[in-house]
Scaffold this active site. Structure first.
Site, mmCIF file in Angstrom:
data_model
loop_
_atom_site.group_PDB
_atom_site.id
_atom_site.type_symbol
_atom_site.label_atom_id
_atom_site.label_comp_id
_atom_site.label_asym_id
_atom_site.label_seq_id
_atom_site.Cartn_x
_atom_site.Cartn_y
_atom_site.Cartn_z
ATOM 1 N N ARG A 100 0.822 -1.214 0.000
ATOM 2 C CA ARG A 100 0.000 0.000 0.000
ATOM 3 C C ARG A 100 0.859 1.270 0.000
ATOM 4 O O ARG A 100 0.354 2.352 -0.265
ATOM 5 C CB ARG A 100 -0.958 -0.004 1.191
ATOM 6 C CG ARG A 100 -2.133 -0.974 1.007
ATOM 7 C CD ARG A 100 -2.920 -1.161 2.271
ATOM 8 N NE ARG A 100 -2.219 -2.036 3.212
ATOM 9 C CZ ARG A 100 -2.738 -2.436 4.374
ATOM 10 N NH1 ARG A 100 -3.957 -2.027 4.725
ATOM 11 N NH2 ARG A 100 -2.051 -3.220 5.178
ATOM 12 N N LYS A 199 -17.536 6.822 -1.428
ATOM 13 C CA LYS A 199 -17.274 7.413 -0.114
ATOM 14 C C LYS A 199 -16.919 8.881 -0.277
ATOM 15 O O LYS A 199 -16.042 9.218 -1.077
ATOM 16 C CB LYS A 199 -16.115 6.685 0.584
ATOM 17 C CG LYS A 199 -16.415 5.260 0.951
ATOM 18 C CD LYS A 199 -15.268 4.653 1.731
ATOM 19 C CE LYS A 199 -14.022 4.503 0.876
ATOM 20 N NZ LYS A 199 -12.937 3.813 1.593
#
Length: 319
Positions: A100, A199
């Site tokens: 990530r 979102k």
């Protein structure tokens, strides 16, 4: 095969011995003998306990919790195999930690995924093999051949067995914008529709608002992601799907990181079942959660190792 079976040897670190046992069972070989331990001060100690001179060595190690210990084990195993005159060394990482951190997100932050790739290269690996990297461009961080495997055949087989006869009733859902390509590919293979959890944070210090883009009312919603870490995004997305009228909600992911409150969140959520693979072994609390089901990717890794060893194509595994 152009080489004899004895020219192939698979070693395991401490991160996922059950998966390595399954891989070796598929290949019909024994796990290579390697002592992986620690000195009293915590330094990692590795000793390869059999001859690897002139052999193709595959070192299987996920960099899951404890991430840094497992990464150091892999690096030291690579160095040990190189100094023992292995013909080739393949770092097999079913789960690639630090994935990530694949780009600079602020002015003075590292690109740790690239650093890990450099460490593996410097240690002496000749090839890199992993599954469902969080960011596909990580393959380009390695100055060596890299092979990227996918758990999709295993996950799709399970989806089709459970929901394939009623695809009009199924919608595949991406929990965020970044996973749309993955969800679209699964939806196409299933003949299902696609939805996205959008979102948004209206302003600072205001909770995120989750909206569903797509029709989920009265349908079985399959949330799909590459990994589940704390399960916050997953369970909030499931709640939004429930509020939007989804009839049933299930989730599929490749890597069950399941850190912090993940298992408790899954247990108390509206999700009926969470299906993951064994790239990372489940910890005790996850094993005790009836909502979590684990599928094996050993066959895919075993076949990939066999084909790399024999010089065959890997791409046909996913056609």
């Amino acid at each position: 095969m152009p080489e004899t079976e004895s020219d192939l040897v698979v070693f395991s670190g401490n991160s996922n011995k059950p998966l390595v046992k399954e891989i070796c069972d598929y290949l019909k070989i024994s796990i290579g003998r390697c002592d992986v331990g620690k000195f009293s001060d915590g330094e990692i100690q590795i000793e390869i306990a059999e001859n690897v001179r002139g052999r193709d060595v595959f070192l299987v190690q996920s960099t899951s919790t404890p991430v840094n210990d497992h990464l150091m084990e892999l690096l030291i195993m690579i160095d040990a195999a190189r100094r023992a005159s292995a013909a080739s060394i393949t770092a097999v990482m079913p789960y690639f930690g630090y994935a990530r951190q694949d780009r600079k997100v602020a002015p003075r932050t590292p690109i740790t995924a690239r650093l890990v790739a450099d460490l593996i290269t410097s240690a002496g690996a000749d090839r890199f093999l992993s599954m469902d990297l969080h960011a596909g461009q990580i393959q380009g961080f390695f100055d060596m051949p890299s092979d990227h495997l996918y758990a999709s055949p295993i996950l799709l087989e399970d989806m089709k067995r459970k929901y394939g006869s009623r695809t009009d009733d199924v919608v595949v859902v991406s929990p965020d914008a970044g996973g749309v390509e993955r969800a679209r590919a699964f939806a196409k293979r299933l003949g299902a529709t696609l939805a996205i959890v959008d979102k948004r944070r209206p302003k600072a210090n205001v909770a995120e608002v989750m909206q569903i883009v797509g029709d989920v009312r009265g349908k079985t919603a399959i949330l799909l992601d590459d990994m589940i870490d704390t399960a916050g995004t997953l369970t909030l997305g499931a709640k939004a799907l429930d509020e939007s009228g989804a009839r049933r909600i299930v989730a599929y992911a490749v890597h069950p990181v399941l850190s912090g409150p993940a298992v408790e969140r899954i247990q108390s959520s509206v999700i009926e079942e969470v299906v993951v693979t064994n790239t990372i072994p489940l910890r005790e609390n996850a094993l005790g959660c009836r909502k979590i089901t684990q599928l094996s990717v050993a066959k895919i890794f075993g076949e990939a190792i066999r084909r790399i060893h024999s010089g065959d194509s890997l791409s046909s595994l996913f056609v």
